[in-house]
Motif scaffolding. Structure first.
Motif, PDB file in Angstrom:
ATOM      1  N   TYR A  52       0.863  -1.262   0.010  1.00 43.64           N
ATOM      2  CA  TYR A  52      -0.076  -0.034   0.016  1.00 43.64           C
ATOM      3  C   TYR A  52       0.952   1.227   0.140  1.00 43.64           C
ATOM      4  O   TYR A  52       0.293   2.380  -0.381  1.00 43.64           O
ATOM      5  CB  TYR A  52      -0.915   0.026   1.191  1.00 43.64           C
ATOM      6  CG  TYR A  52      -1.870  -1.213   1.290  1.00 43.64           C
ATOM      7  CD1 TYR A  52      -3.068  -0.954   0.357  1.00 43.64           C
ATOM      8  CD2 TYR A  52      -1.842  -2.107   2.020  1.00 43.64           C
ATOM      9  CE1 TYR A  52      -3.931  -2.227   0.114  1.00 43.64           C
ATOM     10  CE2 TYR A  52      -2.605  -3.091   1.887  1.00 43.64           C
ATOM     11  CZ  TYR A  52      -3.873  -3.167   1.097  1.00 43.64           C
ATOM     12  OH  TYR A  52      -4.483  -4.369   1.205  1.00 43.64           O
ATOM     13  N   ASP A  53       2.094   1.087   0.337  1.00 40.11           N
ATOM     14  CA  ASP A  53       2.971   2.447   0.309  1.00 40.11           C
ATOM     15  C   ASP A  53       3.638   2.597  -1.031  1.00 40.11           C
ATOM     16  O   ASP A  53       3.952   3.796  -1.324  1.00 40.11           O
ATOM     17  CB  ASP A  53       4.328   2.028   1.242  1.00 40.11           C
ATOM     18  CG  ASP A  53       3.867   1.931   2.777  1.00 40.11           C
ATOM     19  OD1 ASP A  53       3.185   2.590   3.057  1.00 40.11           O
ATOM     20  OD2 ASP A  53       4.421   0.920   3.407  1.00 40.11           O
ATOM     21  N   GLU A  54       3.385   1.855  -1.983  1.00 39.15           N
ATOM     22  CA  GLU A  54       3.602   1.981  -3.541  1.00 39.15           C
ATOM     23  C   GLU A  54       2.957   3.163  -4.306  1.00 39.15           C
ATOM     24  O   GLU A  54       1.709   3.447  -3.765  1.00 39.15           O
ATOM     25  CB  GLU A  54       3.520   0.770  -4.079  1.00 39.15           C
ATOM     26  CG  GLU A  54       4.084   1.031  -5.618  1.00 39.15           C
ATOM     27  CD  GLU A  54       4.274  -0.313  -6.334  1.00 39.15           C
ATOM     28  OE1 GLU A  54       5.019  -1.268  -5.955  1.00 39.15           O
ATOM     29  OE2 GLU A  54       3.625  -0.434  -7.364  1.00 39.15           O
ATOM     30  N   GLY A  55       3.877   4.000  -4.900  1.00 42.84           N
ATOM     31  CA  GLY A  55       3.179   5.267  -5.301  1.00 42.84           C
ATOM     32  C   GLY A  55       3.948   6.225  -5.481  1.00 42.84           C
ATOM     33  O   GLY A  55       5.283   6.196  -5.007  1.00 42.84           O
ATOM     34  N   PRO A  56       3.388   7.492  -5.859  1.00 39.86           N
ATOM     35  CA  PRO A  56       4.222   8.724  -5.925  1.00 39.86           C
ATOM     36  C   PRO A  56       4.324   9.325  -4.650  1.00 39.86           C
ATOM     37  O   PRO A  56       3.349   9.475  -3.919  1.00 39.86           O
ATOM     38  CB  PRO A  56       3.433   9.731  -7.174  1.00 39.86           C
ATOM     39  CG  PRO A  56       2.068   8.931  -6.823  1.00 39.86           C
ATOM     40  CD  PRO A  56       2.147   7.678  -6.517  1.00 39.86           C
ATOM     41  N   TYR A  57       5.485  10.147  -4.450  1.00 35.53           N
ATOM     42  CA  TYR A  57       5.832  10.821  -3.245  1.00 35.53           C
ATOM     43  C   TYR A  57       6.257  12.249  -3.648  1.00 35.53           C
ATOM     44  O   TYR A  57       7.204  12.280  -4.641  1.00 35.53           O
ATOM     45  CB  TYR A  57       6.743  10.245  -2.176  1.00 35.53           C
ATOM     46  CG  TYR A  57       6.123   9.109  -1.621  1.00 35.53           C
ATOM     47  CD1 TYR A  57       5.602   9.076  -0.105  1.00 35.53           C
ATOM     48  CD2 TYR A  57       5.855   7.555  -2.074  1.00 35.53           C
ATOM     49  CE1 TYR A  57       5.214   8.103   0.451  1.00 35.53           C
ATOM     50  CE2 TYR A  57       5.493   6.838  -1.453  1.00 35.53           C
ATOM     51  CZ  TYR A  57       4.911   6.805  -0.144  1.00 35.53           C
ATOM     52  OH  TYR A  57       4.835   5.782   0.430  1.00 35.53           O
ATOM     53  N   VAL A  58       5.627  13.168  -3.170  1.00 31.46           N
ATOM     54  CA  VAL A  58       6.149  14.606  -3.728  1.00 31.46           C
ATOM     55  C   VAL A  58       6.657  15.507  -2.330  1.00 31.46           C
ATOM     56  O   VAL A  58       6.241  15.535  -1.229  1.00 31.46           O
ATOM     57  CB  VAL A  58       5.002  15.316  -4.180  1.00 31.46           C
ATOM     58  CG1 VAL A  58       5.096  16.763  -4.622  1.00 31.46           C
ATOM     59  CG2 VAL A  58       4.254  14.781  -5.451  1.00 31.46           C
ATOM     60  N   CYS A  59       7.945  16.116  -2.644  1.00 29.11           N
ATOM     61  CA  CYS A  59       8.497  16.998  -1.948  1.00 29.11           C
ATOM     62  C   CYS A  59       8.207  18.481  -2.357  1.00 29.11           C
ATOM     63  O   CYS A  59       8.563  18.612  -3.422  1.00 29.11           O
ATOM     64  CB  CYS A  59      10.052  16.772  -1.703  1.00 29.11           C
ATOM     65  SG  CYS A  59      10.976  17.884  -0.810  1.00 29.11           S
ATOM     66  N   SER A  60       7.598  19.159  -1.536  1.00 32.21           N
ATOM     67  CA  SER A  60       7.076  20.487  -2.087  1.00 32.21           C
ATOM     68  C   SER A  60       7.691  21.441  -1.360  1.00 32.21           C
ATOM     69  O   SER A  60       7.808  21.402   0.114  1.00 32.21           O
ATOM     70  CB  SER A  60       5.476  20.649  -2.048  1.00 32.21           C
ATOM     71  OG  SER A  60       5.025  21.962  -2.543  1.00 32.21           O
ATOM     72  N   ILE A  61       8.269  22.569  -1.890  1.00 27.25           N
ATOM     73  CA  ILE A  61       9.174  23.646  -1.249  1.00 27.25           C
ATOM     74  C   ILE A  61       8.248  25.079  -1.638  1.00 27.25           C
ATOM     75  O   ILE A  61       7.939  25.226  -2.763  1.00 27.25           O
ATOM     76  CB  ILE A  61      10.547  23.422  -1.447  1.00 27.25           C
ATOM     77  CG1 ILE A  61      10.767  23.797  -2.754  1.00 27.25           C
ATOM     78  CG2 ILE A  61      11.124  22.460  -1.123  1.00 27.25           C
ATOM     79  CD1 ILE A  61      12.373  24.020  -3.220  1.00 27.25           C
ATOM     80  N   LEU A  62       8.828  26.208  -0.823  1.00 28.72           N
ATOM     81  CA  LEU A  62       8.133  27.560  -1.068  1.00 28.72           C
ATOM     82  C   LEU A  62       9.440  28.491  -1.179  1.00 28.72           C
ATOM     83  O   LEU A  62      10.453  28.382   0.034  1.00 28.72           O
ATOM     84  CB  LEU A  62       7.355  27.818  -0.101  1.00 28.72           C
ATOM     85  CG  LEU A  62       6.527  29.203  -0.470  1.00 28.72           C
ATOM     86  CD1 LEU A  62       5.945  29.121  -1.958  1.00 28.72           C
ATOM     87  CD2 LEU A  62       5.684  29.695   0.339  1.00 28.72           C
ATOM     88  N   THR A  63      10.020  28.887  -2.074  1.00 23.95           N
ATOM     89  CA  THR A  63      11.142  29.859  -2.253  1.00 23.95           C
ATOM     90  C   THR A  63      10.872  31.216  -2.810  1.00 23.95           C
ATOM     91  O   THR A  63      10.124  31.214  -3.765  1.00 23.95           O
ATOM     92  CB  THR A  63      12.185  29.016  -3.127  1.00 23.95           C
ATOM     93  OG1 THR A  63      12.654  27.991  -2.506  1.00 23.95           O
ATOM     94  CG2 THR A  63      13.403  29.953  -2.941  1.00 23.95           C
ATOM     95  N   ASN A  64      11.024  32.113  -1.832  1.00 30.81           N
ATOM     96  CA  ASN A  64      10.570  33.365  -2.510  1.00 30.81           C
ATOM     97  C   ASN A  64       8.931  33.632  -3.054  1.00 30.81           C
ATOM     98  O   ASN A  64       8.681  34.084  -4.182  1.00 30.81           O
ATOM     99  CB  ASN A  64      11.484  34.033  -3.442  1.00 30.81           C
ATOM    100  CG  ASN A  64      12.931  34.024  -2.892  1.00 30.81           C
ATOM    101  OD1 ASN A  64      12.906  34.589  -1.733  1.00 30.81           O
ATOM    102  ND2 ASN A  64      13.802  33.901  -3.792  1.00 30.81           N
ATOM    103  N   LYS A  65       8.371  32.894  -2.223  1.00 32.31           N
ATOM    104  CA  LYS A  65       6.908  33.017  -2.577  1.00 32.31           C
ATOM    105  C   LYS A  65       6.521  32.095  -3.853  1.00 32.31           C
ATOM    106  O   LYS A  65       5.402  32.068  -4.454  1.00 32.31           O
ATOM    107  CB  LYS A  65       6.228  34.258  -2.664  1.00 32.31           C
ATOM    108  CG  LYS A  65       6.335  34.927  -1.468  1.00 32.31           C
ATOM    109  CD  LYS A  65       5.541  36.216  -1.431  1.00 32.31           C
ATOM    110  CE  LYS A  65       5.456  36.952  -0.127  1.00 32.31           C
ATOM    111  NZ  LYS A  65       4.900  38.367  -0.041  1.00 32.31           N
TER     112      LYS A  65
END
Length: 293
Positions: A52-65
């Motif tokens: 069930y852990d299989e699938g896409p993982y996203v690292c999201s960041i915010l830089t200078n808005k």
């Protein structure tokens, strides 16, 4: 996920589910943890991974808005494992037999069948087919033995389970033996029969059945072999004897002659003198040569 000092906000998502925002955990799954390894690293760890852990993982960041994200796809591999296999089989000779072996794993595992015959003939095990099923029509006694189902997908060592196939067949007398015995000496007649289930033996002289312990004879049955022993051979003991082998599938018999010294008894159930034995051997060799032409 490596980040730099200009990053103001970070988050991890699995599909549309938020796992972490900054150091705050949103996921209720205790297996998902945040790793505080370095200032410029924002990494997570998943313990005891399952499918069930299989699938896409996203690292999201915010830089200078300005939002940015990067994606990684987790592929979960599963060792090949047999989950269902046929029970041991006992059938009569001539029957049709189907064996089944089901396995799971990721990548899709391969299935190989090996056969190890019950009869020790020096051949050992051999590959007979690939796939989930083994189909055998008109099974013979030579096909009795162990059928190994082996599955693998190179993730871990192969998984193996075995189905035992027993082929029942009527008795076949494979060997008889008698040696010339002088009056007053001990004499033995041997009779061997292959059969599944094992054969029961009876001994006769003419129409009269012989019984263990009566009239100076002893009958011993051990597995495939039966022995008729005379403790003190007399002239009346000489003559033709019948070995009868039987089980639930059939019955067969053969004749064995108890003779005096100088005679032997061959597997073709004939009492022969040494001279006539040599003659028979010569004839047999001649017929064997002629048959090639």
């Amino acid at each position: 996920c490596n980040v730099d000092n200009k990053v103001s906000r970070v988050a991890w998502l699995n599909r549309t589910t938020i796992l972490f925002t900054g150091n705050e955990k949103w996921s209720l799954d205790p297996r998902v943890v945040l790793l505080n390894t370095a200032v410029t690293e924002y990494s997570i760890k998943i313990l005891n991974v399952n499918l069930y852990d299989e699938g896409p993982y996203v690292c999201s960041i915010l830089t200078n808005k300005k939002p940015e994200s990067t994606k990684v796809h987790l592929i979960v591999q599963v060792p090949a494992r047999i989950v269902n296999i046929s029970a041991d089989v006992s059938v009569n000779e001539g029957s049709n037999v189907s064996l089944m072996c089901l396995a799971i794993g990721r990548p899709e595992p391969s299935i190989l069948w090996k056969f190890r015959p019950s009869k020790v003939d020096g051949k050992g095990s051999r590959v007979i087919t690939e796939g989930e099923y083994v189909e055998m029509t008109g099974i013979t006694k030579d096909m009795s033995g162990s059928y190994d189902c082996i599955t693998s997908n190179d993730i871990s060592p192969p998984d193996k389970r075995t189905v035992q196939v027993t082929v029942n067949y009527p008795p076949v007398i494979s060997r008889v033996r008698s040696t010339g015995t002088a009056v007053g000496q001990k004499g033995v007649l041997w009779c061997e029969a292959s059969a599944v289930p094992l054969a029961d033996f009876q001994w006769y002289k003419g129409e009269r059945r012989l019984f263990n312990g009566l009239n100076g004879v002893k009958i011993e049955n051990k597995g495939k072999e039966s022995m008729l022993t005379f403790f003190n051979v007399s002239e009346e003991d000489y003559g033709n004897y019948t070995c009868v082998a039987m089980n639930t599938l059939g019955i067969t018999n053969t004749s064995i002659i108890l003779n005096g010294p100088g005679a032997i008894h061959d597997v073709n159930n004939a009492a022969l003198s040494p001279a006539s034995s040599f003659l028979l051997l010569t004839l047999a060799l001649t017929l064997s040569v002629l048959s090639k032409f």
